[in-house]
Design an enzyme around this catalytic site. Structure first.
Site, PDB file in Angstrom:
ATOM      1  N   GLU A  36       0.828  -1.215   0.000  1.00  0.00           N
ATOM      2  CA  GLU A  36       0.000   0.000   0.000  1.00  0.00           C
ATOM      3  C   GLU A  36       0.858   1.259   0.000  1.00  0.00           C
ATOM      4  O   GLU A  36       0.550   2.230  -0.689  1.00  0.00           O
ATOM      5  CB  GLU A  36      -0.942   0.005   1.205  1.00  0.00           C
ATOM      6  CG  GLU A  36      -2.117  -0.940   1.063  1.00  0.00           C
ATOM      7  CD  GLU A  36      -2.901  -0.711  -0.225  1.00  0.00           C
ATOM      8  OE1 GLU A  36      -3.022   0.439  -0.669  1.00  0.00           O
ATOM      9  OE2 GLU A  36      -3.364  -1.698  -0.814  1.00  0.00           O
ATOM     10  N   TYR A 119      -6.642   5.676   5.577  1.00  0.00           N
ATOM     11  CA  TYR A 119      -6.700   4.794   4.415  1.00  0.00           C
ATOM     12  C   TYR A 119      -5.849   3.533   4.626  1.00  0.00           C
ATOM     13  O   TYR A 119      -6.327   2.410   4.487  1.00  0.00           O
ATOM     14  CB  TYR A 119      -6.219   5.543   3.162  1.00  0.00           C
ATOM     15  CG  TYR A 119      -5.896   4.618   2.019  1.00  0.00           C
ATOM     16  CD1 TYR A 119      -6.916   4.136   1.216  1.00  0.00           C
ATOM     17  CD2 TYR A 119      -4.600   4.169   1.780  1.00  0.00           C
ATOM     18  CE1 TYR A 119      -6.650   3.249   0.181  1.00  0.00           C
ATOM     19  CE2 TYR A 119      -4.321   3.284   0.757  1.00  0.00           C
ATOM     20  CZ  TYR A 119      -5.344   2.832  -0.039  1.00  0.00           C
ATOM     21  OH  TYR A 119      -5.083   1.946  -1.036  1.00  0.00           O
ATOM     22  N   ASP A 137      -8.921   6.661  -0.927  1.00  0.00           N
ATOM     23  CA  ASP A 137      -7.728   7.401  -1.336  1.00  0.00           C
ATOM     24  C   ASP A 137      -8.056   8.055  -2.674  1.00  0.00           C
ATOM     25  O   ASP A 137      -9.210   8.027  -3.117  1.00  0.00           O
ATOM     26  CB  ASP A 137      -6.504   6.477  -1.435  1.00  0.00           C
ATOM     27  CG  ASP A 137      -6.623   5.492  -2.590  1.00  0.00           C
ATOM     28  OD1 ASP A 137      -7.745   5.300  -3.108  1.00  0.00           O
ATOM     29  OD2 ASP A 137      -5.599   4.919  -2.986  1.00  0.00           O
ATOM     30  N   CYS A 191     -10.739   2.517 -13.953  1.00  0.00           N
ATOM     31  CA  CYS A 191     -11.310   3.858 -13.786  1.00  0.00           C
ATOM     32  C   CYS A 191     -10.158   4.845 -13.570  1.00  0.00           C
ATOM     33  O   CYS A 191     -10.062   5.500 -12.540  1.00  0.00           O
ATOM     34  CB  CYS A 191     -12.277   3.862 -12.603  1.00  0.00           C
ATOM     35  SG  CYS A 191     -13.370   5.293 -12.610  1.00  0.00           S
ATOM     36  N   CYS A 198     -14.174   2.401 -19.671  1.00  0.00           N
ATOM     37  CA  CYS A 198     -15.544   2.098 -19.248  1.00  0.00           C
ATOM     38  C   CYS A 198     -16.095   0.835 -19.913  1.00  0.00           C
ATOM     39  O   CYS A 198     -16.898   0.129 -19.316  1.00  0.00           O
ATOM     40  CB  CYS A 198     -16.462   3.280 -19.539  1.00  0.00           C
ATOM     41  SG  CYS A 198     -15.933   4.774 -18.702  1.00  0.00           S
ATOM     42  N   CYS A 207     -22.951   3.270 -12.932  1.00  0.00           N
ATOM     43  CA  CYS A 207     -22.175   4.513 -12.963  1.00  0.00           C
ATOM     44  C   CYS A 207     -22.956   5.655 -13.620  1.00  0.00           C
ATOM     45  O   CYS A 207     -23.234   5.638 -14.813  1.00  0.00           O
ATOM     46  CB  CYS A 207     -20.863   4.268 -13.701  1.00  0.00           C
ATOM     47  SG  CYS A 207     -19.819   5.726 -13.764  1.00  0.00           S
TER      48      CYS A 207
HETATM   49 FE1  SF4 Z   1     -15.181   4.555 -13.974  1.00  0.00          FE
HETATM   50 FE2  SF4 Z   1     -17.808   4.667 -14.378  1.00  0.00          FE
HETATM   51 FE3  SF4 Z   1     -16.179   4.274 -16.438  1.00  0.00          FE
HETATM   52 FE4  SF4 Z   1     -16.530   2.370 -14.603  1.00  0.00          FE
HETATM   53  S1  SF4 Z   1     -18.061   3.169 -16.015  1.00  0.00           S
HETATM   54  S2  SF4 Z   1     -14.577   3.039 -15.508  1.00  0.00           S
HETATM   55  S3  SF4 Z   1     -16.754   3.564 -12.742  1.00  0.00           S
HETATM   56  S4  SF4 Z   1     -16.274   6.105 -15.175  1.00  0.00           S
END
Ligand code: SF4
Length: 268
Positions: A36, A119, A137, A191, A198, A207
């Site tokens: 971490e 965290y 984080d 992300c 996505c 999302c």
């Molecule tokens: Fe990030 Fe939303 Fe794209 Fe998934 S769908 S990678 S959570 S922006």
């Protein structure tokens, strides 16, 4: 707010994924802590090799505590943000001297240790000891602000509290350690800041930013102060035996404790 299906989708992705990382599956708090700390500010691909080599060099927390700071900084060379190495070394010594080299098992007790924030404490407590503790984080903040398509600027105490509340509300009843690792991996690998992937995201259906096409604008960040411009000078001084004069920087501050050519900022 996404319901338990969010955690389920994330855990399914985590279980099915085949990306071996040397720290995965470990329940050793020393290993989790080290990974971490290394992963803060540094990319996974870079950390992998450093992590393995660091553990070969300092296989236990006792070995780390017994090493000199110079040895630890040498093993850290190239990873950057050297205060992380100094903090690791200092905390290893505290744990060995005061707790027989054992980590406390709760988030609260872990947070009392020098250099361990909320965290890292939650990451160690949930992954090593199965505690039900949320992590937050920069990576998780990015995922969560996109998930709820948060238009507010991050960084204020109010928004930070809102995100901690959301992180806690999303925690599953079980497997919090795996869930936290899945969430962190999602932020680090899918992300990502500029171009989130996505189309490969396991929680795409939850999302809101994806639905609204605003992923690139989340999170909303404060404007950064411009980088300062500094003029510096250094001297290369050799003696008759061709040995080079180096000086050690002060322990605290930029590149603290590292060795450099004598010199400094050019000032009036
Ligand atoms: Fe990030 Fe939303 Fe794209 Fe998934 S769908 S990678 S959570 S922006």
């Amino acid at each position: 707010l996404p319901d338990t299906q969010f955690a389920e989708a994330l855990l399914r992705w985590y279980d099915e994924r085949d990306t071996p990382m040397p720290w995965r599956g470990s329940r050793n708090p020393y290993h989790i802590w080290l990974s971490e700390v290394m992963l803060q500010q540094t990319r996974i691909a870079t950390v992998k090799d450093y992590y393995t080599q660091f553990l070969q060099r300092f296989p236990t927390i006792e070995a780390l505590a017994q090493a000199s700071l110079d040895e630890v900084l040498k093993a850290w060379e190239g990873l950057g943000y050297y205060s992380r190495a100094r903090n690791l070394h200092r905390l290893a010594q505290v744990l060995v001297q005061e707790q027989q080299g054992r980590f406390p098992t709760t988030t609260e007790a872990l947070q009392q240790l020098p250099g361990i924030g909320r965290y890292t404490a939650a990451a160690i407590a949930s992954i090593a000891f199965g505690a039900r503790a949320a992590v937050l984080d920069g990576n998780v903040i990015r995922v969560l602000t996109r998930l709820i398509d948060l238009p507010d600027e991050i960084g204020s105490p109010r928004v930070t509290q809102q995100l901690w509340d959301l992180a806690e509300a999303l925690l599953p009843a079980e497997r919090c350690g795996d869930y936290n690792q899945a969430l962190m991996d999602l932020g680090r690998m899918i992300c990502v800041p500029r171009r989130p992937v996505c189309e490969r995201c396991p929680v795409q259906s939850f999302c809101l930013a994806y639905a609204n096409g605003t992923q690139q604008q989340r999170p909303v960040k404060k404007q950064k102060a411009p980088l300062p411009n500094v003029r510096a000078a250094a001297a290369v001084i050799r003696n008759a035996q061709d040995r080079l004069l180096l000086v050690q920087r002060p322990a605290e501050g930029l590149l603290g404790g590292l060795w450099m050519l004598p010199g400094g900022k050019c000032e009036a």
